[in-house]
Design a protein around this motif. Structure first.
Motif, PDB file in Angstrom:
ATOM      1  N   ASP A 154       0.811  -1.216   0.000  1.00 57.07           N
ATOM      2  CA  ASP A 154       0.000   0.000   0.000  1.00 57.07           C
ATOM      3  C   ASP A 154       0.844   1.266   0.000  1.00 57.07           C
ATOM      4  OD1 ASP A 154      -2.343  -1.567   0.128  1.00 57.07           O
ATOM      5  OD2 ASP A 154      -2.150  -1.753   2.313  1.00 57.07           O
ATOM      6  N   ILE A 155       2.095   1.153  -0.387  1.00 58.43           N
ATOM      7  CA  ILE A 155       2.980   2.319  -0.417  1.00 58.43           C
ATOM      8  C   ILE A 155       2.635   3.180  -1.644  1.00 58.43           C
ATOM      9  CG2 ILE A 155       5.382   3.062  -0.628  1.00 58.43           C
ATOM     10  CD1 ILE A 155       4.709   1.885   2.058  1.00 58.43           C
ATOM     11  N   PRO A 156       2.517   4.505  -1.501  1.00 57.72           N
ATOM     12  CA  PRO A 156       2.242   5.362  -2.659  1.00 57.72           C
ATOM     13  C   PRO A 156       3.427   5.409  -3.621  1.00 57.72           C
ATOM     14  CG  PRO A 156       2.669   6.682  -0.700  1.00 57.72           C
ATOM     15  CD  PRO A 156       2.578   5.263  -0.245  1.00 57.72           C
ATOM     16  N   GLU A 157       3.178   5.894  -4.835  1.00 61.83           N
ATOM     17  CA  GLU A 157       4.208   5.927  -5.862  1.00 61.83           C
ATOM     18  C   GLU A 157       5.375   6.819  -5.478  1.00 61.83           C
ATOM     19  OE1 GLU A 157       4.525   4.209  -8.572  1.00 61.83           O
ATOM     20  OE2 GLU A 157       2.641   3.119  -8.338  1.00 61.83           O
ATOM     21  N   GLU A 158       5.124   7.870  -4.683  1.00 58.18           N
ATOM     22  CA  GLU A 158       6.216   8.769  -4.298  1.00 58.18           C
ATOM     23  C   GLU A 158       7.106   8.172  -3.209  1.00 58.18           C
ATOM     24  OE1 GLU A 158       2.427  10.061  -2.123  1.00 58.18           O
ATOM     25  OE2 GLU A 158       3.011   9.471  -4.164  1.00 58.18           O
ATOM     26  N   GLY A 159       6.727   7.012  -2.655  1.00 53.14           N
ATOM     27  CA  GLY A 159       7.552   6.323  -1.678  1.00 53.14           C
ATOM     28  C   GLY A 159       7.319   6.789  -0.261  1.00 53.14           C
ATOM     29  N   LYS A 160       7.962   6.078   0.682  1.00 57.01           N
ATOM     30  CA  LYS A 160       7.808   6.398   2.097  1.00 57.01           C
ATOM     31  C   LYS A 160       9.138   6.108   2.808  1.00 57.01           C
ATOM     32  CE  LYS A 160       4.518   5.884   5.868  1.00 57.01           C
ATOM     33  NZ  LYS A 160       3.231   5.254   6.283  1.00 57.01           N
ATOM     34  N   SER A 161       9.565   7.065   3.655  1.00 57.03           N
ATOM     35  CA  SER A 161      10.852   6.935   4.343  1.00 57.03           C
ATOM     36  C   SER A 161      10.656   6.314   5.725  1.00 57.03           C
ATOM     37  CB  SER A 161      11.522   8.310   4.486  1.00 57.03           C
ATOM     38  OG  SER A 161      11.819   8.849   3.212  1.00 57.03           O
ATOM     39  N   VAL A 162      11.592   5.449   6.084  1.00 59.82           N
ATOM     40  CA  VAL A 162      11.573   4.767   7.386  1.00 59.82           C
ATOM     41  C   VAL A 162      13.003   4.779   7.933  1.00 59.82           C
ATOM     42  CG1 VAL A 162      11.081   2.625   8.601  1.00 59.82           C
ATOM     43  CG2 VAL A 162       9.662   3.287   6.667  1.00 59.82           C
ATOM     44  N   VAL A 183      11.161   3.500   0.903  1.00 62.94           N
ATOM     45  CA  VAL A 183      10.490   2.326   0.339  1.00 62.94           C
ATOM     46  C   VAL A 183       9.543   2.766  -0.769  1.00 62.94           C
ATOM     47  CG1 VAL A 183       9.040   0.332   0.843  1.00 62.94           C
ATOM     48  CG2 VAL A 183      10.673   1.157   2.557  1.00 62.94           C
ATOM     49  N   TYR A 184       9.613   2.069  -1.898  1.00 57.16           N
ATOM     50  CA  TYR A 184       8.732   2.326  -3.035  1.00 57.16           C
ATOM     51  C   TYR A 184       7.932   1.057  -3.335  1.00 57.16           C
ATOM     52  CZ  TYR A 184      11.300   6.634  -4.001  1.00 57.16           C
ATOM     53  OH  TYR A 184      11.850   7.873  -3.902  1.00 57.16           O
ATOM     54  N   PRO A 185       6.825   1.206  -4.089  1.00 52.78           N
ATOM     55  CA  PRO A 185       6.071   0.002  -4.464  1.00 52.78           C
ATOM     56  C   PRO A 185       6.939  -0.955  -5.281  1.00 52.78           C
ATOM     57  CG  PRO A 185       4.811   1.984  -4.929  1.00 52.78           C
ATOM     58  CD  PRO A 185       6.187   2.439  -4.577  1.00 52.78           C
ATOM     59  N   ALA A 186       6.611  -2.236  -5.219  1.00 49.66           N
ATOM     60  CA  ALA A 186       7.367  -3.247  -5.961  1.00 49.66           C
ATOM     61  C   ALA A 186       7.283  -2.978  -7.456  1.00 49.66           C
ATOM     62  CB  ALA A 186       6.828  -4.639  -5.653  1.00 49.66           C
ATOM     63  N   SER A 187       8.384  -3.235  -8.163  1.00 49.02           N
ATOM     64  CA  SER A 187       8.416  -3.040  -9.612  1.00 49.02           C
ATOM     65  C   SER A 187       7.582  -4.134 -10.276  1.00 49.02           C
ATOM     66  CB  SER A 187       9.862  -3.092 -10.122  1.00 49.02           C
ATOM     67  OG  SER A 187      10.626  -2.070  -9.523  1.00 49.02           O
ATOM     68  N   LEU A 188       6.474  -3.751 -10.887  1.00 48.18           N
ATOM     69  CA  LEU A 188       5.561  -4.700 -11.518  1.00 48.18           C
ATOM     70  C   LEU A 188       5.448  -4.414 -13.008  1.00 48.18           C
ATOM     71  CD1 LEU A 188       2.648  -4.681  -8.891  1.00 48.18           C
ATOM     72  CD2 LEU A 188       4.544  -6.297  -9.054  1.00 48.18           C
ATOM     73  N   THR A 189       5.253  -5.461 -13.774  1.00 48.66           N
ATOM     74  CA  THR A 189       4.963  -5.290 -15.195  1.00 48.66           C
ATOM     75  C   THR A 189       3.522  -4.801 -15.354  1.00 48.66           C
ATOM     76  OG1 THR A 189       4.210  -7.578 -15.418  1.00 48.66           O
ATOM     77  CG2 THR A 189       6.564  -7.169 -15.733  1.00 48.66           C
ATOM     78  N   ARG A 190       3.178  -4.379 -16.566  1.00 46.43           N
ATOM     79  CA  ARG A 190       1.822  -3.905 -16.816  1.00 46.43           C
ATOM     80  C   ARG A 190       0.806  -5.004 -16.540  1.00 46.43           C
ATOM     81  NH1 ARG A 190       0.491  -1.971 -22.792  1.00 46.43           N
ATOM     82  NH2 ARG A 190       0.805  -4.209 -23.080  1.00 46.43           N
ATOM     83  N   GLU A 191       1.143  -6.224 -16.897  1.00 45.94           N
ATOM     84  CA  GLU A 191       0.242  -7.358 -16.664  1.00 45.94           C
ATOM     85  C   GLU A 191       0.056  -7.613 -15.179  1.00 45.94           C
ATOM     86  OE1 GLU A 191       0.385 -12.148 -17.495  1.00 45.94           O
ATOM     87  OE2 GLU A 191       1.236 -10.795 -18.994  1.00 45.94           O
ATOM     88  N   GLN A 192       1.174  -7.553 -14.388  1.00 53.52           N
ATOM     89  CA  GLN A 192       1.074  -7.776 -12.947  1.00 53.52           C
ATOM     90  C   GLN A 192       0.275  -6.666 -12.268  1.00 53.52           C
ATOM     91  OE1 GLN A 192       5.264  -7.986 -12.132  1.00 53.52           O
ATOM     92  NE2 GLN A 192       5.246 -10.244 -11.999  1.00 53.52           N
ATOM     93  N   ARG A 193       0.486  -5.400 -12.732  1.00 50.74           N
ATOM     94  CA  ARG A 193      -0.260  -4.289 -12.137  1.00 50.74           C
ATOM     95  C   ARG A 193      -1.748  -4.419 -12.419  1.00 50.74           C
ATOM     96  NH1 ARG A 193       2.895  -0.869 -13.760  1.00 50.74           N
ATOM     97  NH2 ARG A 193       4.121  -0.599 -11.870  1.00 50.74           N
ATOM     98  N   ALA A 194      -2.099  -4.827 -13.654  1.00 50.52           N
ATOM     99  CA  ALA A 194      -3.510  -5.017 -13.996  1.00 50.52           C
ATOM    100  C   ALA A 194      -4.123  -6.128 -13.158  1.00 50.52           C
ATOM    101  CB  ALA A 194      -3.638  -5.330 -15.482  1.00 50.52           C
ATOM    102  N   ALA A 195      -3.356  -7.204 -12.935  1.00 48.75           N
ATOM    103  CA  ALA A 195      -3.858  -8.309 -12.115  1.00 48.75           C
ATOM    104  C   ALA A 195      -4.080  -7.857 -10.677  1.00 48.75           C
ATOM    105  CB  ALA A 195      -2.878  -9.484 -12.171  1.00 48.75           C
ATOM    106  N   ASP A 196      -3.139  -7.037 -10.106  1.00 52.64           N
ATOM    107  CA  ASP A 196      -3.314  -6.545  -8.740  1.00 52.64           C
ATOM    108  C   ASP A 196      -4.544  -5.656  -8.619  1.00 52.64           C
ATOM    109  OD1 ASP A 196      -1.127  -7.924  -7.925  1.00 52.64           O
ATOM    110  OD2 ASP A 196       0.238  -6.214  -7.870  1.00 52.64           O
TER     111      ASP A 196
END
Length: 420
Positions: A154-162, A183-196
């Protein structure tokens, strides 16, 4: 004449073996002369070497003279424990400065930098080569926990610092390091992002249908018609490969079966040889001719098979064929020669040669020759039975080894588990 009790056994002893044996004694004497019978004396101030930091306590076996007041020269065995070495304050300060870049590099795991973290971090609990322990703390365990697991669903695209804190200690001195991790969102392909996105959307539908027996899959998503399939539970692509492999191995199986049948047939022929020869000797001793004895043996065999008293045996089957050839008018010499050729075993070829020779030179010397052959045949049968017994014992080795393995597992596994 030397009696058996007076015989002396002389074992062969090569020159190399003699040199090895003598060398062992020479090295033993040399070590005793150098170190003495009571061990090497420790020089004053030599002491006992400590293990490095973090390597634990060492124990030395030492002989000490002077402990016994009645006999000061007596050497008393003592076990002396020596604790591990500790860092001095200056050594610890230099070590903490040295490990910071190394700690930063190893914690990255598969990430490129701490400013761009998309996968789990490698947060080790110790640096064994330095004898240091590390305790990790996370400012936000919901994003990165103390084990380095990254929760970036659930991390936003701009990332989050810890902020991560590492407390490093050797047991006496301690140093704290802080690391800022983005921390940034996991690198996903277009297909993986559509599935999520689809899984999140259908999760909302699932909440609404939670009172139903089953989840009704929506037929349309974002204006597109959907079709659902269940994946195959078994991959059947291996079947053509297995078919080709079996086709390739089938000729080998046929050849193996033929060789195995030939081996079994040869063994049965050898087993029956002594019986065939002994019957010929008995019938010929009763006054029958070779042909009469032959026909009497085959007739008895056929009656036994017909009544179920005997099993089919290759030697007697070949004798039945020979009797049929004799009945059809084939000469005895030729029929006996064909019998030996069909059997294909050396002892039957020899028997057929004896019978064929008797047709040419007369049967006066045949019976003594068959009696000698009978004695040899029984000896061969005894050796064959002994060989088969040894083969059976060898085949039992595999089950015995498997049982030994099971017993070892039953003994060893509880012993190991008792340490935990």
């Amino acid at each position: 004449m030397v009696r058996k009790s007076e015989k002396k056994w002389i074992f062969p002893f090569t020159r190399v073996q003699a040199v090895c044996a003598v060398s062992g004694f020479v090295f033993y004497i040399a070590m005793k002369l150098v170190f003495g019978s009571g061990g090497r004396e420790l020089s004053e101030g030599a002491g006992l070497k400590r293990a490095g930091p973090g390597q634990g306590e060492s124990t030395y076996d030492v002989l000490v003279s002077g402990l016994d007041k009645d006999n000061e020269d007596k050497r008393v065995p003592v076990k002396i424990p020596v604790r591990e070495r500790k860092y001095s304050e200056e050594e610890a300060r230099e070590l903490f400065q040295k490990i910071q870049p190394e700690l930063t590099e190893q914690m990255l795991g598969e990430n490129e930098s701490l400013e761009d973290v998309r996968g789990n971090l490698n947060l080790k609990g110790s640096l064994g080569e330095y004898g240091l322990r590390i305790i990790w703390e996370s400012e936000n365990p919901q994003v990165i926990d103390a084990f380095g697991i990254v929760h970036n669903e659930d991390i936003p695209e701009e990332g989050k610092s810890v902020w991560l804190r590492a407390r490093v200690t050797d047991g006496s001195y301690e140093r704290q390091f802080e690391f800022k991790v983005t921390v940034y969102p996991a690198s996903l392909t277009r297909e993986q992002r559509a599935a999520d996105d689809f899984v999140r959307w259908i999760g909302q539908i699932d909440l609404k249908q939670q009172t139903e027996d089953r989840l009704s899959l929506p037929p349309v998503y974002m204006g597109e018609r959907l079709t659902y399939f269940q994946p195959e539970e078994t991959d059947y692509r291996i079947l053509p490969v297995l078919g080709i492999l079996l086709a390739a191995l089938l000729p080998l199986k046929g050849e193996f079966d033929r060789k195995n049948q030939a081996r079994v047939r040869e063994r049965q022929l050898l087993f029956d040889y002594s019986e065939v020869v002994s019957k010929l000797v008995v019938y010929m001793g009763a006054g029958l001719t070779v042909r009469g004895a032959w026909e009497r043996i085959t007739a008895g065999y056929k009656d036994g098979v017909k009544q179920g008293k005997r099993s089919v045996r290759p030697a007697y089957e070949e004798m039945v064929k020979t009797a049929a050839q004799l009945g059809s008018g084939l000469s005895e010499g030729k029929a006996y020669s064909e019998f030996g050729r069909r059997c294909g075993v050396q002892v039957y070829i020899k028997l057929s040669a004896l019978l064929e020779q008797s047709q040419k030179n007369g049967s006066r010397q045949l019976r003594p020759a068959l009696e000698l052959e009978m004695v040899s045949a029984f000896e061969q049968r005894k050796n064959l039975a002994k060989k088969l017994g040894e083969e059976a014992g060898t085949k039992l080795l595999l089950p015995l080894l498997m049982m030994l393995g099971v017993v070892m597992v039953m003994i060893v596994v509880p012993a190991f588990l008792s340490f935990y």
